[in-house]
Structures are given as structure tokens and as C-alpha cells.
Design an enzyme around this catalytic site. Structure first.
Site, PDB file in Angstrom:
ATOM      1  N   ASP A  71       0.962  -1.145   0.016  1.00  0.00           N
ATOM      2  CA  ASP A  71      -0.103   0.005   0.048  1.00  0.00           C
ATOM      3  C   ASP A  71       0.784   1.133   0.022  1.00  0.00           C
ATOM      4  O   ASP A  71       1.727   1.199   0.612  1.00  0.00           O
ATOM      5  CB  ASP A  71      -1.003   0.094   1.199  1.00  0.00           C
ATOM      6  CG  ASP A  71      -1.920  -0.914   1.208  1.00  0.00           C
ATOM      7  OD1 ASP A  71      -1.688  -2.160   0.532  1.00  0.00           O
ATOM      8  OD2 ASP A  71      -3.054  -0.749   1.677  1.00  0.00           O
ATOM      9  N   LYS A 108      -7.379   3.016  -3.641  1.00  0.00           N
ATOM     10  CA  LYS A 108      -7.711   2.939  -2.230  1.00  0.00           C
ATOM     11  C   LYS A 108      -8.330   4.534  -1.817  1.00  0.00           C
ATOM     12  O   LYS A 108      -7.559   5.400  -1.945  1.00  0.00           O
ATOM     13  CB  LYS A 108      -6.647   2.596  -1.395  1.00  0.00           C
ATOM     14  CG  LYS A 108      -6.941   2.445   0.134  1.00  0.00           C
ATOM     15  CD  LYS A 108      -5.654   1.676   0.692  1.00  0.00           C
ATOM     16  CE  LYS A 108      -5.766   1.524   2.092  1.00  0.00           C
ATOM     17  NZ  LYS A 108      -4.324   1.159   2.667  1.00  0.00           N
ATOM     18  N   LYS A 122      -9.905  -1.040  -3.110  1.00  0.00           N
ATOM     19  CA  LYS A 122      -9.908  -1.289  -1.558  1.00  0.00           C
ATOM     20  C   LYS A 122     -10.377  -0.324  -0.644  1.00  0.00           C
ATOM     21  O   LYS A 122     -10.046   1.112  -0.952  1.00  0.00           O
ATOM     22  CB  LYS A 122      -8.178  -1.573  -1.052  1.00  0.00           C
ATOM     23  CG  LYS A 122      -8.112  -1.990   0.451  1.00  0.00           C
ATOM     24  CD  LYS A 122      -6.751  -2.111   0.610  1.00  0.00           C
ATOM     25  CE  LYS A 122      -6.583  -2.279   2.181  1.00  0.00           C
ATOM     26  NZ  LYS A 122      -5.245  -2.501   2.612  1.00  0.00           N
TER      27      LYS A 122
END
Length: 224
Positions: free
Chosen positions: A93, A153, A182
Site C-alpha cells: 500500500d 484506495k 480497496k
């Protein structure tokens, strides 16, 4: 969707200051016990967690340029990404350079992400949507896709945004085939988790995964 059926969506997160070896092993074992998608852990603990999870099918995920996003150099991020992969990380991430985006440095914003993508594992780009204007949101999504992001995300944590269906739907509507979404930020309620999945999220980043899948979440449950 029942509580246990949420487990394959959850990236079980433990990124805190002062976490011990025993706590990190327990975290990885919880991911195994409940069948979570991944254990999300600090880079410093990736080798240990990779050993615990080896052969299980549970992924090892880590984050960089986080929790304060946009403070690392591109070279530093690329080198850290490479080191994380060598240590056993399956996914990364990645924080983004919000300030560069707001300064019109679009190529630099994109190339910063691309340097992490070059490490060779799926990268989830933490877009910090609440910090962006409508125009900046569109640019951030487009540039992340150009850089090779595997996932979009909404935010890095609940300190930036509590994950909500509107943000997820925004990203899903703009994600081309092969790019997924996500959800992250304060996910601690079963109805909230269900609504995010219904909006199109395929992963949920939360530190309250066990409370979610065991139906023990209450008003005192916290999640980042």
C-alpha cells in the site's frame, strides 16, 4: 453476508508503534485462524510474518510512505518497495504525493507511484480523497492507473476518511478492467463493511477484523 464470510475481504491490519514480536506472531496467526485475505504489517516485521504465513495462501502486505503520506523521496520509496518484496511482501500500500498533485506536478506524482510498482507486486494507491478537489480526484485516479496501480484506495486511514460507499463507488466507476478498489478507514461495523462491498470494494483494510468476523464489534470498537 454473514460475519465469517467477510474474512476473505479483510486485510488484517496491525501497524502501531512498539508492537512486539509476540504480538506480531499472534497477529499473523489470527490471519491464519480466521482466513483473512492478508496480514497488513509494518515493513520491519515483514520477514517474520512471511515465515509464519508461508504456504498458507494468506498474503503478507505492508505499507510505505505511511502513515504520513507524501514525505518520502521517490528513490527512497522505490528502494523500500524493493526491500519489502525481497523480505516477503506480496502487496504494498503506497502513500501519494498530495502536495505535488496540488502543485500541478502530475508527471512527478505518477512517476513516484511507478517507482513502487516497479518492485513487481500489486500496489494499492492511497489516494486521500477528502484532501482533493473534484479535479484533483480525477487526475489522481488517472495518474495512478497510468503508473500501473493494481488497486485504488480511498484513503490511508480513518484519520483521513471513514470509508463510505460514495468514495468506493467513485473509484469503481473510474477503475478500468484489471484495476480493483480497496476500502480503508475506520471500518468496524458489519453494516458498514457490507455496504462497502456492495459498492464494489474487493478488499477492506481494518484493524477490527476479528471483531467484524466474530460479531463482537460494539460502540467501543476502534479501527484505523
Amino acid at each position: 453476508m454473514t460475519e465469517p464470510s467477510l474474512a476473505p475481504y479483510i486485510q488484517h491490519t496491525l501497524i502501531d508503534t512498539g508492537v512486539t514480536r509476540d504480538q506480531m506472531v499472534a497477529h499473523a496467526e489470527e490471519a491464519l485462524e480466521h482466513g483473512f485475505n492478508a496480514a497488513m504489517v509494518p515493513g520491519s516485521w515483514v520477514p517474520l510474518v512471511a515465515d509464519v504465513l508461508r504456504g498458507s495462501g494468506i498474503k503478507v502486505a505492508s505499507a510505505l510512505d505511511f502513515p504520513t503520506c507524501g514525505v518520502m523521496t521517490p528513490a527512497g520509496k522505490a528502494a523500500e518497495a524493493e526491500a519489502l518484496v525481497k523480505a516477503g511482501a506480496d502487496e504494498i500500500d503506497c502513500g501519494v504525493q498530495v502536495g505535488w498533485l496540488k502543485s500541478g506536478r502530475y508527471d512527478d506524482f505518477r512517476d513516484d507511484i511507478a517507482g513502487v510498482v516497479a518492485a513487481g507486486v500489486p500496489v494499492k494507491v492511497m489516494l486521500e480523497l477528502p484532501l482533493l478537489t473534484a479535479e484533483e480526484k480525477e487526475a489522481a485516479v488517472e495518474l495512478s492507473i497510468e503508473a500501473g496501480a493494481a488497486f485504488l484506495k480511498n484513503a490511508s486511514s480513518g484519520a483521513v476518511e471513514i470509508a463510505n460507499p460514495a468514495s468506493i463507488e467513485f473509484l469503481v466507476a473510474r477503475a478500468p478492467q484489471g484495476v480493483q478498489v480497496k476500502a480503508s478507514g475506520g471500518i468496524k461495523d458489519l453494516d458498514q463493511a457490507r455496504s462497502l462491498i456492495a459498492a464494489g470494494a474487493v478488499l477492506l483494510g481494518t484493524s477490527a477484523g476479528i471483531a467484524l468476523v466474530t460479531a463482537t464489534a460494539d460502540e467501543l470498537t476502534v479501527s484505523y
